[in-house]
Enzyme design. Structure first.
Site, PDB file in Angstrom:
ATOM      1  N   ASP A  95      15.799 -11.750  62.188  1.00 39.70           N
ATOM      2  CA  ASP A  95      14.816 -10.687  62.365  1.00 39.70           C
ATOM      3  C   ASP A  95      13.402 -11.268  62.296  1.00 39.70           C
ATOM      4  O   ASP A  95      13.196 -12.418  61.906  1.00 39.70           O
ATOM      5  CB  ASP A  95      15.027  -9.553  61.361  1.00 39.70           C
ATOM      6  CG  ASP A  95      14.801  -9.951  59.910  1.00 39.70           C
ATOM      7  OD1 ASP A  95      13.837 -10.700  59.646  1.00 39.70           O
ATOM      8  OD2 ASP A  95      15.573  -9.520  59.045  1.00 39.70           O
ATOM      9  N   ALA A  96      12.433 -10.477  62.692  1.00 39.30           N
ATOM     10  CA  ALA A  96      11.064 -10.977  62.817  1.00 39.30           C
ATOM     11  C   ALA A  96      10.511 -11.482  61.494  1.00 39.30           C
ATOM     12  O   ALA A  96       9.707 -12.416  61.465  1.00 39.30           O
ATOM     13  CB  ALA A  96      10.153  -9.884  63.389  1.00 39.30           C
TER      14      ALA A  96
END
Length: 266
Positions: free
Chosen positions: A111-112
């Site tokens: 994920d970011a």
């Protein structure tokens, strides 16, 4: 399959072309019984193979004969989305892949907010095996969490906890240290469920402040800096190819699109 007839390419030439060793050293490897073709030891220097179909290994480590395949390790920075075309225009992986002619894709996702080891390749069969949880390839994460993690919490993580989408357990969990109200925890697991590391630690009362993936199967992030990219070395490539080939036809049935989508974010 090997042959002493005129078809195919001499095995020592194939090994040399693949960068294993010089032609002369490759001949010695064959004579010493260190080379296998399709799982069978080959010792005859006149043996010929079909590089497009035959599987070759040296000392038990798989060799990639297809020069069109590319394998890269990226230390993904925080803020980059694990997509080759983010539909909302956010920073994505194209800044790392656009310099290559091949259509590269990411093996699974981070994920970011998670940084660390991400593999980029155009080998769909291998990517499917590495990313899909059914093959059991482990990933190791270092998480900075709030609070002091106790031995009881670590035992709970490995014994198993219940999340909204079912039970989950870490393969390994250990405390690396505590300081100023935070703890560093190392978690190893093979699950591919969405944001699973963050959800597990949140469930035991220790929300994640920072998360890094340090290891993916036999690959280690090492000293690769944030945002840096490099080719896998021969030993690393051999290790992951060996894992992929161990699953045989099940792995070879996959394609690149399936591989990219097979592992949700960590």
């Amino acid at each position: 399959m090997t042959s002493t007839e005129s078809e195919g390419i001499r095995l020592q030439k194939v090994l040399a072309n693949a960068g294993v060793a010089s032609r002369r050293v490759s001949e010695q490897l064959i004579e010493d019984g260190r080379v296998e073709v399709n799982g069978v030891v080959v010792t005859e220097l006149g043996s010929r193979i079909d590089p497009e179909h035959d599987l070759v290994s040296v000392d038990g480590s798989a060799i990639q004969l297809d020069a069109s395949k590319r394998y890269l390790m990226l230390n993904k920075p925080v803020g980059i989305y694990s997509s080759l075309k983010d539909d909302r225009g956010r920073p994505d992986l194209r800044r790392f892949t656009e310099q290559y002619e091949e259509r590269l894709f990411n093996v699974g996702r981070l994920d970011a907010e998670t940084s660390g080891l991400l593999i980029l390749t155009n080998d769909g069969d291998l990517a499917h095996v590495l990313a899909h949880p059914s093959f059991g390839v482990q990933k190791t994460y270092i998480a900075k969490v709030t609070g002091k993690v106790t031995a009881q919490v670590l035992a709970k993580l490995t014994a198993g906890i219940e999340l909204e989408d079912g039970p989950i357990s870490a393969d390994k969990a250990r405390l690396l240290g505590t300081e100023d109200g935070f703890s560093l925890v190392e978690l190893t697991l093979h699950s591919g469920r969405n944001r699973i590391v963050r959800r597990m630690l949140d469930a035991v009362g220790h929300p994640v402040v920072d998360l890094v993936r340090r290891q993916f199967g036999p690959l280690h992030l090492g000293t690769l800096g944030s945002g840096q990219l490099r080719e896998l070395n021969k030993d690393e490539l051999g290790a992951i190819l060996t894992i992929a080939r161990a699953h045989g036809p099940e792995a070879r049935a996959a394609d690149g699109t399936a591989a990219e989508a097979s592992e949700p974010t960590a």
